[in-house]
Each structure stands twice: as C-alpha cells, then as structure tokens.
Design an enzyme around this catalytic site. Structure first.
Site, PDB file in Angstrom:
ATOM      1  N   TYR A   1      32.677  40.786  35.888  1.00  0.00           N
ATOM      2  CA  TYR A   1      33.272  40.496  37.211  1.00  0.00           C
ATOM      3  C   TYR A   1      32.240  39.826  38.117  1.00  0.00           C
ATOM      4  CZ  TYR A   1      35.785  41.382  41.599  1.00  0.00           C
ATOM      5  OH  TYR A   1      36.423  41.250  42.804  1.00  0.00           O
TER       6      TYR A   1
ATOM      7  N   GLU B   1      29.203  38.423  37.558  1.00  0.00           N
ATOM      8  CA  GLU B   1      28.713  37.124  37.091  1.00  0.00           C
ATOM      9  C   GLU B   1      29.872  36.133  36.975  1.00  0.00           C
ATOM     10  OE1 GLU B   1      25.734  36.543  37.340  1.00  0.00           O
ATOM     11  OE2 GLU B   1      24.395  37.878  36.252  1.00  0.00           O
ATOM     12  N   GLY B   2      31.055  36.661  36.621  1.00  0.00           N
ATOM     13  CA  GLY B   2      32.240  35.800  36.558  1.00  0.00           C
ATOM     14  C   GLY B   2      32.493  35.138  37.907  1.00  0.00           C
TER      15      GLY B   2
HETATM   16  N1  LIG Z   1      40.503  44.091  47.361  1.00  0.00           N
HETATM   17  C1  LIG Z   1      39.209  43.930  47.577  1.00  0.00           C
HETATM   18  O1  LIG Z   1      38.590  44.780  48.242  1.00  0.00           O
HETATM   19  C2  LIG Z   1      38.481  42.726  47.036  1.00  0.00           C
HETATM   20  C3  LIG Z   1      37.108  42.645  47.259  1.00  0.00           C
HETATM   21  C4  LIG Z   1      36.428  41.527  46.791  1.00  0.00           C
HETATM   22  C5  LIG Z   1      37.106  40.514  46.139  1.00  0.00           C
HETATM   23  N2  LIG Z   1      38.441  40.617  45.928  1.00  0.00           N
HETATM   24  C6  LIG Z   1      39.098  39.507  45.198  1.00  0.00           C
HETATM   25  O2  LIG Z   1      40.354  39.204  45.777  1.00  0.00           O
HETATM   26  C7  LIG Z   1      41.279  38.827  44.751  1.00  0.00           C
HETATM   27  C8  LIG Z   1      42.529  39.688  44.849  1.00  0.00           C
HETATM   28  O3  LIG Z   1      42.170  41.049  44.724  1.00  0.00           O
HETATM   29  P1  LIG Z   1      43.226  42.223  44.883  1.00  0.00           P
HETATM   30  O4  LIG Z   1      42.519  43.360  45.516  1.00  0.00           O
HETATM   31  O5  LIG Z   1      44.472  41.724  45.472  1.00  0.00           O
HETATM   32  O6  LIG Z   1      43.436  42.609  43.346  1.00  0.00           O
HETATM   33  P2  LIG Z   1      44.771  42.771  42.492  1.00  0.00           P
HETATM   34  O7  LIG Z   1      44.345  43.272  41.158  1.00  0.00           O
HETATM   35  O8  LIG Z   1      45.780  43.571  43.254  1.00  0.00           O
HETATM   36  O9  LIG Z   1      45.302  41.283  42.403  1.00  0.00           O
HETATM   37  C9  LIG Z   1      44.904  40.363  41.435  1.00  0.00           C
HETATM   38  C10 LIG Z   1      46.145  39.631  40.959  1.00  0.00           C
HETATM   39  O10 LIG Z   1      45.766  38.639  39.998  1.00  0.00           O
HETATM   40  C11 LIG Z   1      46.651  38.716  38.897  1.00  0.00           C
HETATM   41  N3  LIG Z   1      45.935  38.211  37.711  1.00  0.00           N
HETATM   42  C12 LIG Z   1      44.852  38.770  37.098  1.00  0.00           C
HETATM   43  N4  LIG Z   1      44.452  38.006  36.053  1.00  0.00           N
HETATM   44  C13 LIG Z   1      45.295  36.939  36.016  1.00  0.00           C
HETATM   45  C14 LIG Z   1      45.412  35.820  35.156  1.00  0.00           C
HETATM   46  N5  LIG Z   1      44.570  35.645  34.117  1.00  0.00           N
HETATM   47  N6  LIG Z   1      46.411  34.931  35.388  1.00  0.00           N
HETATM   48  C15 LIG Z   1      47.278  35.096  36.422  1.00  0.00           C
HETATM   49  N7  LIG Z   1      47.211  36.150  37.266  1.00  0.00           N
HETATM   50  C16 LIG Z   1      46.240  37.068  37.065  1.00  0.00           C
HETATM   51  C17 LIG Z   1      47.038  40.172  38.809  1.00  0.00           C
HETATM   52  O11 LIG Z   1      48.225  40.420  38.086  1.00  0.00           O
HETATM   53  C18 LIG Z   1      47.152  40.544  40.287  1.00  0.00           C
HETATM   54  O12 LIG Z   1      48.434  40.288  40.805  1.00  0.00           O
HETATM   55  C19 LIG Z   1      40.547  38.964  43.433  1.00  0.00           C
HETATM   56  O13 LIG Z   1      40.078  37.688  43.038  1.00  0.00           O
HETATM   57  C20 LIG Z   1      39.383  39.870  43.752  1.00  0.00           C
HETATM   58  O14 LIG Z   1      38.284  39.600  42.927  1.00  0.00           O
HETATM   59  C21 LIG Z   1      39.150  41.705  46.352  1.00  0.00           C
END
Ligand SMILES: NC(=O)c1ccc[n+]([C@@H]2O[C@H](COP(=O)([O-])OP(=O)(O)OC[C@H]3O[C@@H](n4cnc5c(N)ncnc54)[C@H](O)[C@@H]3O)[C@@H](O)[C@H]2O)c1
Length: 311
Positions: A143, A145-146
């Site tokens: 995550y 490094e990704g």
């Molecule tokens: N919530 C936080 O506190 C937080 C903090 C830092 C970064 N982020 C980033 O914000 C973004 C959203 O996070 P979130 O909290 O809503 O997480 P979440 O897991 O609720 O949402 C991620 C969504 O992406 C979809 N998804 C995952 N892999 C996929 C793929 N290969 N193809 C298509 N869809 C895919 C999932 O089904 C999900 O709906 C992410 O990129 C996460 O890294 C969130």
C-alpha cells in the site's frame, strides 16, 4: 462536467459522488466492489446523470470524461493485505491506466494518495516536503510503496505528457459508510461498543492519530481539484489524540460499561501521524471545521442504524 470517480462505491468515493451529483455534474462511478457497496450509491441509481460501471482498473477502459477522481484502492490494512500483489497492481497498473485515460481525453486527474507515504515519520507534524520513512519490504509496503509509485506516475505523466494532475495526501478520515469490520480504529471501536464488546486497543494506546471528518475531507478534494495547484497537498485534521483517548471518548459516548482491552501492536504500525496543513490553508483556504465530538456522533448514529442497534 462529466466526472469519473474510481472507487466510487467505497467510503470516500460515495461521499464525493454525493457532492458532485448535488452540484449537478454527470457522474460515472467505476468500482470492482472489492470493498465498495452498492448500498453506498443506491440513492443515485436510476438518476439520469448517474452511471455505474463494474470494472477492475487493473484492466484498461475507454471513456470520455472531463475530470477523473482516482480513489480505487482498498484503504484498510485488512483489505489491502488480503492480496498484496493485487494491491500493488491496483496502485501501479490501475493508476497507469487512469493516467493513460486522462492523457488521451485531456481530463484533469486527481490522485487520492495517503499519509502512509510518510511511513513511520521521524518528522512531526508532516509537511509535504518530508520524504518519509517507509519500509520497502514490510507488510504495509504494498500500500505505502504502491501509493508512492502512484504519485511518481502522476508527476511523470505531468512532466512528460502534460497531464493536468492534482495529488492529495489524505490523513485518517472517518464517518458514515466506513465498513464496520475492516480494522480501522474509529469504526472498530464504535461497532465493538455498540455490540457491548470490549474495545481492542493495539499496543498501550499511546500512539497518536489525527481524525478528519469525511465532509471536511471532501470539501478539501473539491477545492484542490478546482484550484491551480498540482499538490501534493495534505488534507487532514491536525487535532491529535492517542488511540486510548479515542477509545475512552467512544466508550463514554456509547456505553461506559464496556471494557478496553490491550493487544500486541502489529508490525510497522506508525507511532505518530499528524498533518501539517499550512499548504491547504494557504493555497486552498481549507481547514477542518467538524470537531471530533460531532463527527463521532454522526458516525455512531450511522452505525446504530446500520447495525440495527437501538439507543
Ligand atoms: N479513508 C481514509 O482514511 C484514507 C486515508 C488515506 C488514503 N485513502 C485513500 O482514499 C481512497 C478511498 O479510500 P476509502 O477509505 O474510501 O476506501 P474503500 O475501501 O471504502 O474504497 C475503495 C474503493 O475502491 C474499490 N476498488 C478497490 N480496488 C479496485 C480495483 N482494482 N478496481 C476498481 N475498484 C477498486 C473498492 O471496491 C472500493 O469501493 C483510497 O485510494 C485510499 O487509499 C483513504
């Protein structure tokens, strides 16, 4: 505008879609439903300006859009560590596909990056210039490094191909529609307390986190996307709490009789995380407005209803 939101059925994506739909844009929600749920976007189904596409971004896709908010990626350790190689593919291949799409149709591209790019920081609070302290071979690396590579890709597409990019580094965010059992601390504690189960604190609870309410975060997204800044820009709430303090607040709010229990700290768990939001304040005029107490109340109300637990 026609706006694509990848990961739109997830926690943050669905709140973003609400804001975009309310502003009368055409919205395409793209999701593979790994951690996203149709329930989160159910209320827009059938709306003439809303479209849902089930698609995995590790495969390319062709669409005509003006803006891309790229959020697709599982965000909680339980889910991103379930299939770490897939997590890397989502961050690297998936982000490349979305940047390729942005390049082809000349769409503005917004990357949801993370405070995890700072790893276990030895600078506190973290400004955007801090380059991080990330373990490249640990269990969180798929995550951390990704996302670092995703940022690199965004800036290389910007420098090499002139793609119009916006990069946000999101710090811990909470609110309604978080999954109840994904190991994220706020939803964990709330679900445990509502069920009358002990709250599980990892380590001694002295590690600190900042907690941003989802509506504040989404406001920051919209402001950054519509600004002239590429970022990266930190968006988060600098109010810092220890995990034990958070547990006690939730315990007090829901059920003072539930216990707090302590378990060993997982590998590479950062000890401290707090955003420096000077840039967001200066360039976007943004700062958080929802106090933890209020945000927790909204979140507890949501979980009470979702878990069907009467007050
Ligand atoms: N919530 C936080 O506190 C937080 C903090 C830092 C970064 N982020 C980033 O914000 C973004 C959203 O996070 P979130 O909290 O809503 O997480 P979440 O897991 O609720 O949402 C991620 C969504 O992406 C979809 N998804 C995952 N892999 C996929 C793929 N290969 N193809 C298509 N869809 C895919 C999932 O089904 C999900 O709906 C992410 O990129 C996460 O890294 C969130």
């Amino acid at each position: 505008m026609r706006i694509l939101v990848t990961g739109g059925a997830g926690f943050l994506g669905s709140h973003l879609i609400d804001r975009l739909m309310e502003a009368d844009h055409e919205v395409i929600c793209l999701d593979n439903f790994f951690t996203g749920r149709k329930n989160n976007i159910q209320h827009w189904m059938g709306h003439p300006k809303f479209e849902l596409i089930r698609h995995d971004i590790t495969e390319p896709i062709r669409l005509e859009v003006d803006q891309i908010y790229h959020l697709a990626c599982p965000a909680s350790p339980i889910h991103y560590q379930y299939n770490p190689v897939k997590t890397i593919k989502t961050n690297v291949l998936g982000t490349m596909h979305m940047l390729g799409l942005a390049k082809r149709v000349k769409a503005r591209f917004f990357l949801a990056s993370t405070s995890e790019v700072y790893g276990d920081p030895d600078v506190h609070p973290q400004p955007e210039e801090y380059r991080g302290n990330v373990n490249p071979i640990g269990i969180r690396s798929c995550y951390d490094e990704g996302k670092r590579v995703a940022e690199t890709l965004a800036f290389d597409y910007y420098r090499q191909n002139g793609v119009d990019i916006r990069v946000v580094r999101i710090f811990n965010t909470y609110g309604p529609r978080m999954l109840e059992n994904d190991g994220r601390v706020v939803s964990n504690f709330i679900a445990q307390a509502l069920r009358g189960k002990p709250l599980t604190v990892y380590g001694d609870g002295s590690q600190t986190r900042s907690f941003c309410y989802v509506s504040d975060l989404i406001e920051g997204f919209i402001r950054l996307m519509n600004s002239d800044q590429t970022g990266p820009i930190n968006i988060g709430n600098p109010g810092e709490y220890t995990i034990l303090e958070l547990a006690q607040k939730i315990q007090h709010e829901i059920n003072p009789d539930v216990d707090i229990v302590f378990k060993p700290l997982p590998q590479d768990d950062p000890k401290q995380r707090q955003p420096d939001i000077t840039k967001a304040k200066t360039y976007l005029g943004w700062e958080p407005t929802v106090p933890l107490q209020d945000g927790l109340k909204h979140t507890i109300d949501y979980f009470r209803e979702y878990l069907n637990i009467s007050p």
